[in-house]
Scaffold this motif. Structure first.
Motif, PDB file in Angstrom:
ATOM      1  N   GLN A 275      45.671  39.240  38.030  1.00  0.00           N
ATOM      2  CA  GLN A 275      45.044  39.515  39.260  1.00  0.00           C
ATOM      3  C   GLN A 275      44.193  40.386  39.511  1.00  0.00           C
ATOM      4  O   GLN A 275      43.015  40.143  40.253  1.00  0.00           O
ATOM      5  CB  GLN A 275      46.512  40.151  40.021  1.00  0.00           C
ATOM      6  N   ASP A 276      43.976  41.379  38.488  1.00  0.00           N
ATOM      7  CA  ASP A 276      42.998  42.496  38.826  1.00  0.00           C
ATOM      8  C   ASP A 276      41.550  41.641  38.335  1.00  0.00           C
ATOM      9  O   ASP A 276      40.493  42.241  38.786  1.00  0.00           O
ATOM     10  CB  ASP A 276      43.225  43.446  37.484  1.00  0.00           C
TER      11      ASP A 276
ATOM     12  N   ALA B 261      40.871  38.665  38.766  1.00  0.00           N
ATOM     13  CA  ALA B 261      40.483  37.833  39.988  1.00  0.00           C
ATOM     14  C   ALA B 261      39.928  38.861  41.062  1.00  0.00           C
ATOM     15  O   ALA B 261      38.891  38.352  41.699  1.00  0.00           O
ATOM     16  CB  ALA B 261      41.212  36.994  40.557  1.00  0.00           C
ATOM     17  N   GLU B 262      40.497  39.555  41.164  1.00  0.00           N
ATOM     18  CA  GLU B 262      40.107  40.605  42.511  1.00  0.00           C
ATOM     19  C   GLU B 262      38.877  41.459  42.157  1.00  0.00           C
ATOM     20  O   GLU B 262      37.981  41.761  42.879  1.00  0.00           O
ATOM     21  CB  GLU B 262      41.210  41.412  42.931  1.00  0.00           C
TER      22      GLU B 262
ATOM     23  N   GLY C 162      36.178  39.546  42.689  1.00  0.00           N
ATOM     24  CA  GLY C 162      35.812  38.929  44.095  1.00  0.00           C
ATOM     25  C   GLY C 162      35.901  37.309  43.776  1.00  0.00           C
ATOM     26  O   GLY C 162      35.296  36.615  44.602  1.00  0.00           O
TER      27      GLY C 162
ATOM     28  N   SER D 248      36.485  33.707  44.638  1.00  0.00           N
ATOM     29  CA  SER D 248      37.003  32.868  45.648  1.00  0.00           C
ATOM     30  C   SER D 248      37.228  31.387  45.037  1.00  0.00           C
ATOM     31  O   SER D 248      38.093  30.819  45.672  1.00  0.00           O
ATOM     32  CB  SER D 248      35.749  32.631  46.634  1.00  0.00           C
TER      33      SER D 248
ATOM     34  N   ARG E 185      34.405  44.716  37.331  1.00  0.00           N
ATOM     35  CA  ARG E 185      34.194  45.296  38.889  1.00  0.00           C
ATOM     36  C   ARG E 185      32.788  44.464  39.338  1.00  0.00           C
ATOM     37  O   ARG E 185      31.809  44.538  38.419  1.00  0.00           O
ATOM     38  CB  ARG E 185      34.317  46.614  39.056  1.00  0.00           C
TER      39      ARG E 185
ATOM     40  N   GLN F  42      39.727  51.299  49.320  1.00  0.00           N
ATOM     41  CA  GLN F  42      40.560  51.478  48.101  1.00  0.00           C
ATOM     42  C   GLN F  42      40.453  52.914  47.499  1.00  0.00           C
ATOM     43  O   GLN F  42      39.411  53.736  47.666  1.00  0.00           O
ATOM     44  CB  GLN F  42      39.972  50.605  47.137  1.00  0.00           C
TER      45      GLN F  42
ATOM     46  N   SER G 256      31.516  45.127  52.525  1.00  0.00           N
ATOM     47  CA  SER G 256      32.637  45.796  52.194  1.00  0.00           C
ATOM     48  C   SER G 256      32.919  46.622  53.413  1.00  0.00           C
ATOM     49  O   SER G 256      32.128  46.910  54.384  1.00  0.00           O
ATOM     50  CB  SER G 256      32.575  46.473  50.972  1.00  0.00           C
TER      51      SER G 256
END
Length: 581
Positions: free
Chosen positions: A18-19, A21-22, A25, A27, A96, A161, A228
């Protein structure tokens, strides 16, 4: 679900995916198997693949990697490590996306002088997870000249965040040294170099130029990636309407970051696009004249000045400032200001300026009674005087008697009614519905009934007389829109009629000594709920400028709006001859 295909999935396996993919970002993600071959140790196999990750707001990131697999009974399972996600990842690493926005481009006047542009500042920001005491932080920020409530709102904004740099305010380069030590002592506060949007002092076409500010939830949803929650964006006017052009897009990097937050490697780069300055049709000197005039007007009010030759908006203002943009978006009955259009239709049908017409106290058309201001009756007078003194009881019956069905509507269309302005900012379309009967035709002929227009549009009606035909207004510099030609004879007659309004008619209060002002008054009735009110109008032109003045609910155009028009012309006449126009 994916853990079923992994040998002894480690703790945090799902979170790591999950980290990943997030962090980028993602899609969407696609994986294409390339080859399968035995592992070097002979204990399993290696599957090579090409990954194509769509980084939201940046583009496709493609890289090659491999997955070690081992046999477990009748199944093959992935021998998982962070390197499965990307070959450079090590234990504790994350990904990131870092975005670097270019300096926002300027909004310029017609002569390239800046209306809104960037200047160097110190950006004061807060990293929420590093704050030890929010109350002490806010007190310290206030002592440094940062609004504590705005800071709190920014820090606590949705989607922020804990590890983000959250801008909470700016300080000029000259003000920062005096408070640098105070800010340095506040846990969680960071200071970065930046720029801040500065604009000509308000009020200056505020509704049209607009403003910038911190991202809102609604704007973030509308703009989407790469924006953002902490970005500064256009919030209104041209700043919002032309956001993508003024802002450009950021340079973006996918970075590998170790467990201590240190950037270890740049894995992918996505170049941004340069912002573009926007040159408007606004003239700073004309706009300042408009602001000076509207400052003396009863509110609500609007003033618009357009260049008669091009349709370019040279100055525009609405009051109150915290209300909607009446100049561009307001729709009002134009009242007798519409008689410019009706006169054009009648002149086109053969009525001559000196033709004798009747101006009785009242007439009835289709069961509707029409009167003049003050129940006046001027008797038999030349058509030019019926226009100069704004005789409703002349124009309403002449239109119904001499114009065939659809002719008044066609004349209105020739002056831009029912044509959308096509501006980058919101602007209302003037309305001329086809009259259903004689009563509606008579009302429409004097700018009542269902006829509606904005101050901007009525300024273009005056410009059509000055320029020999109607053309849509423009707000951005460039090729002027195509003009709908007006008969040279009709245009000349209208110019004479409008000159007489100011010389001896209802618009004498718009006269300026030594200047040739053409105009038309309007007193437009509207329902108030407890009776009838009147909007005060004056439209006209002087030299190369056409204009409209509206005082909403102000009363008689000749006594309320016309003096404001005189003030406007006087100020325009005082401008340098080599101004922005």
């Amino acid at each position: 679900m994916a853990s079923r295909f992994v040998t002894g999935p480690p703790a945090g396996f799902t979170a790591a995916h999950q980290d990943w993919a997030e962090g980028v970002g993602a899609s969407s993600a696609a994986f294409t198997v390339e080859e399968v071959f035995p592992a070097d140790d002979g204990a399993g196999a290696v599957v090579t693949f090409t990954a194509t990750i769509e980084v939201a707001g940046a583009g496709a990131w493609e890289y090659e990697s491999s997955v070690p697999v081992v046999r477990a009974g009748q199944r093959w399972l992935v021998d998982w490590s962070p390197a499965v996600l990307h070959p450079s990842l090590e234990e504790g690493d994350t990904l990131r996306v870092v975005r670097t926005w270019p300096t926002r481009a300027a909004i310029l006047a017609i002569d390239a002088r800046p209306i809104a542009s960037e200047q160097s500042v110190k950006v004061i920001g807060v990293v929420p997870e590093q704050v030890e005491d929010l109350t002490e932080l806010l007190a310290g920020l206030e002592a440094a000249g940062i609004d504590p409530e705005q800071a709190r709102d920014a820090i606590e904004a949705p989607a922020v965040q804990p590890d983000w740099f959250v801008p909470v305010g700016t300080l000029s380069e000259s003000a920062y040294p005096a408070v640098a030590d105070t800010l340095d002592a506040l846990p969680g506060v960071l200071v970065r170099e930046g720029t801040e949007r500065t604009r000509l002092p308000s009020p200056f076409a505020d509704h049209v130029v607009g403003s910038t500010g911190v991202m809102t939830v609604e704007l973030l949803e509308a703009l989407g990636p790469p924006y953002s929650a902490t970005d500064t964006v256009g919030r209104s006017g041209l700043e919002l309407a032309l956001e993508e052009r003024l802002a450009g897009t950021p340079d973006q990097q996918v970075q590998r970051v170790n467990r201590y937050g240190r950037m270890m490697e740049v894995l992918a780069t996505f170049p941004g696009t340069a912002p573009e300055a926007v040159t408007t049709t606004l003239d700073i000197d004309v706009q300042e004249a408009v602001e000076a005039v509207i400052a003396t007007a009863p509110e609500p009010a609007a003033v618009v000045v357009v260049d008669a030759a091009t349709g370019g908006i040279r100055g525009v203002a609405s009051r109150p400032l915290d209300g909607f943009d009446r100049a561009l978006s307001g729709l009002y009955p134009p009242g007798s200001a519409f008689k410019v259009v009706t006169a054009a239709a009648l002149l086109g049908e053969g009525v001559t300026p000196l033709q004798v017409v009747d101006c009785p106290e009242e007439v009835t058309l289709g069961g509707r009674r029409f009167t003049n201001a003050g129940e006046a009756a001027l008797g038999q007078i030349p058509f030019v005087d019926a226009f100069a003194f704004s005789c409703n009881t002349t124009f309403a019956p002449l239109a119904t008697a001499l114009l065939d069905p659809g002719e008044l509507a066609a004349a209105a269309a020739g002056f831009g009614f029912n044509t959308a302005p096509g501006l980058p900012v919101p602007a209302s379309t003037p309305v001329f519905p086809e009259p259903a009967d004689d009563a509606e035709e008579g009302a429409a002929a004097i700018g009542q009934g269902r006829v509606l227009a904005s101050p901007l549009h009525l300024a273009t009606v005056a410009a059509a007389v000055a320029g020999g035909g109607w053309q849509p207004p423009s707000l951005l510099a460039g090729e002027p829109p195509q003009r709908t030609p007006l008969s040279a004879e009709v245009a000349a007659d209208l110019a004479d009629l409008m000159l007489r309004v100011v010389a001896y008619g209802t618009g004498v209060a718009a006269a300026v000594e030594g200047e040739e002002v053409h105009g038309k008054t309007g007193t437009a009735e509207y329902e108030t709920g407890s009776g009838l009110g009147s909007h005060a109008w004056f439209i006209g032109y002087w030299e190369g400028y056409a204009f409209a003045v509206l005082v909403e609910g102000g009363g008689a155009g000749g006594t309320v709006a016309a003096p404001l028009a005189a003030d406007l012309v006087g100020r325009l006449a005082a401008l340098p001859a080599d101004g922005g126009q």
